[in-house]
Design a protein around this motif. Structure first.
Motif, PDB file in Angstrom:
ATOM      1  N   PRO A   1       0.826  -1.214   0.000  1.00 29.21           N
ATOM      2  CA  PRO A   1       0.000   0.000   0.000  1.00 29.21           C
ATOM      3  C   PRO A   1       0.855   1.257   0.000  1.00 29.21           C
ATOM      4  CG  PRO A   1       0.058  -0.983   2.185  1.00 29.21           C
ATOM      5  CD  PRO A   1       0.734  -1.954   1.270  1.00 29.21           C
ATOM      6  N   THR A   2       0.318   2.261  -0.625  1.00 27.89           N
ATOM      7  CA  THR A   2       1.009   3.552  -0.628  1.00 27.89           C
ATOM      8  C   THR A   2       0.849   4.190   0.748  1.00 27.89           C
ATOM      9  OG1 THR A   2      -0.936   4.783  -1.346  1.00 27.89           O
ATOM     10  CG2 THR A   2       0.465   3.825  -3.062  1.00 27.89           C
ATOM     11  N   PRO A   3       1.687   5.175   1.107  1.00 25.65           N
ATOM     12  CA  PRO A   3       1.527   5.854   2.410  1.00 25.65           C
ATOM     13  C   PRO A   3       0.141   6.445   2.594  1.00 25.65           C
ATOM     14  CG  PRO A   3       3.660   6.379   1.448  1.00 25.65           C
ATOM     15  CD  PRO A   3       2.900   5.616   0.402  1.00 25.65           C
TER      16      PRO A   3
ATOM     17  N   GLU B   1      -2.712   5.342   1.258  1.00 26.43           N
ATOM     18  CA  GLU B   1      -3.647   4.255   1.529  1.00 26.43           C
ATOM     19  C   GLU B   1      -3.498   3.748   2.962  1.00 26.43           C
ATOM     20  OE1 GLU B   1      -2.478   1.600  -1.536  1.00 26.43           O
ATOM     21  OE2 GLU B   1      -3.969   2.304  -2.989  1.00 26.43           O
ATOM     22  N   GLU B   2      -2.261   3.694   3.435  1.00 29.01           N
ATOM     23  CA  GLU B   2      -2.014   3.253   4.810  1.00 29.01           C
ATOM     24  C   GLU B   2      -2.703   4.184   5.812  1.00 29.01           C
ATOM     25  OE1 GLU B   2      -0.398   0.827   7.811  1.00 29.01           O
ATOM     26  OE2 GLU B   2      -0.289   0.555   5.628  1.00 29.01           O
TER      27      GLU B   2
END
Length: 455
Positions: A11-13, A15-16
């Motif tokens: 996951p991208t930052p 999305e996190e």
């Protein structure tokens, strides 16, 4: 979200972060469904630690963020209290504002009992801030000083002792001050403590606008002062925490301790307890009287009438104490200056009203409230002590970082040659605080010990 080693992309930052926020929202919904809130749980843990022992770790340095609605209280079993009936809520609002609509401003809603940092020059002192709540905060401050200097067991009564107050001691001093004031309002036989609970406890009647605050309050009544103080101590963060509406809760507690019927009798047909002018809500002298004497009657303070702030700069003042020394329900007194020329002739109030049992005075100087105090408990009981002595002054204003030290000399005679002109004659104006002090010690000189007079 994929694990490392699988074929899914990490996951991208962004999305996190979104996932974490989503999880947090789910937990908030779960807590809310059960009548709890995350901040409230943290609040209760801090309260419990602070109430049952002196360690400094009882409360975290960072407090809860401000909130328009107080966090709900998690009540122990058997301590349910009773709700405020709708009719009583309407009568409460009428006493306060002569209106059934809740009119407290955001300034009042944000007001709570917040101390300066422990182990600091002002560790004993509340941060008064600005606005109409300062009168209540200053009156409670007078009781806090009385407790820290003269009531509790301590090895010395010196100003430096006040600077060494710990966080746990701050909470104990506040609990004592609130309980003492409520007990006096209850006539020495009862005290009522108002706390906010999670659910709305009553449904508002037609014509009364619900504010999600008064409807969530429960009343806890005590017939012993020690029990009331212990209860307040256990729930002290309900008065001094961010978002607690602590000052409003205390004002409600004060009125219910006195009973609304008796408050109405005290007031008669006079103005409501709070004044509203240009959007500002201020306390009348009936509120000050209730705080200091246990009765909501300005006559208890010597017949003082509420006047416009800022007028009559330099007028000699009169003041009232919390009753005369022989039967005062509290130990502190008051000093003040008149706010409009000709309203109250100097010296009209009896000396007993300016001579409390202990040297702590709530000052009302030109419409601003502050506290003047001494550290010698025998100051007002031994005339020899009143020749040259020391007093200390705290305004609650943000710019004051140290307690002002004053030296009072009652045997200096440089004023006598001009006494016939009067203390308010042209060219004879003095700092307003000095004029208030001279209503107790006529002709005294006041040294600010190197500090520029600021009040």
């Amino acid at each position: 979200m994929g694990d490392r080693g699988t074929g899914h992309a990490a996951p991208t930052p962004l999305e996190e972060i979104a996932s974490r926020i989503s999880d947090l929202s789910k937990w908030r919904e779960i807590f809310s469904f059960h009548g709890l809130e995350i901040n409230s749980t943290i609040h209760q843990q801090g309260r419990s630690s602070a109430a049952h022992g002196p360690p400094e770790a009882g409360e975290s340095p960072g407090s809860q963020p401000p909130s328009s609605i107080p966090q709900p209280l998690l009540l122990p079993q058997g301590e349910g209290g009773r709700p405020i009936p709708p009719d009583t809520a309407m009568r409460l609002q009428k006493l306060l504002f002569r209106s059934t609509a809740p009119l407290f401003s955001s300034e009042w809603a944000a007001a709570h009992f917040r101390f300066h940092p422990p182990h600091s020059d002002l560790a004993y002192a509340l941060q008064a801030g600005k606005g109409g709540t300062r009168a209540i905060l200053a009156a409670v401050q007078a009781h806090i000083i009385t407790y820290l200097l003269f009531t509790r067991e301590t090895e010395c009564t010196h100003l430096k002792r006040l600077c060494r107050v710990r966080q746990w001691e701050q909470g104990q001093a506040l609990a004592s001050a609130l309980a003492e004031t409520l007990w006096a309002a209850g006539g020495g036989g009862r005290a009522v403590v108002c706390l906010v609970t999670a659910p709305i406890t009553t449904m508002p009647r037609e014509g009364y606008r619900a504010n999600s605050f008064t409807e969530r309050i429960r009343l806890f009544e005590f017939s012993e002062k020690a029990a009331a103080q212990g209860f307040i101590s256990d729930h002290i963060n309900c008065f001094k925490g961010e978002g607690s509406h602590g000052v409003i809760l205390f004002l409600y507690s004060l009125l219910f301790s006195r009973t609304l019927e008796r408050v109405q009798e005290d007031l008669g047909d006079t103005a409501p307890l709070l004044n509203i002018s240009s959007g500002n809500i201020t306390c009348t002298e009936a509120v000050l009287s209730l705080l200091l004497t246990g009765r909501a009657s300005p006559r208890q303070l010597g017949g003082c009438q509420e006047q416009e702030p800022g007028a009559g700069d330099g007028d000699a003042g009169t003041g009232g104490a919390a009753g005369e020394r022989r039967d005062s329900p509290t130990a502190s007194g008051t000093l003040g200056t008149a706010r409009a020329p000709g309203k109250r002739p100097p010296g009209q109030v009896s000396p007993g009203l300016r001579t409390p049992r202990l040297p702590v005075w709530l000052c009302s100087v030109l419409g601003r409230h502050s506290v003047l105090f001494g550290t010698d408990s025998q100051l007002l009981s031994d005339w020899k002590s009143e020749r040259i002595f020391h007093l200390y002054f705290y305004t609650g204003q943000q710019e004051q970082t140290q307690t002002a030290h004053l030296t009072i000399d009652t045997h200096s005679h440089h004023w006598e040659e001009a006494q016939r002109e009067g203390p308010c004659s042209p060219g004879k104006r003095r700092p307003a605080l000095e004029m208030a002090i001279r209503t107790k010690w006529a002709g005294a000189t006041v040294s600010w010990n190197g500090t520029d007079p600021f009040f």
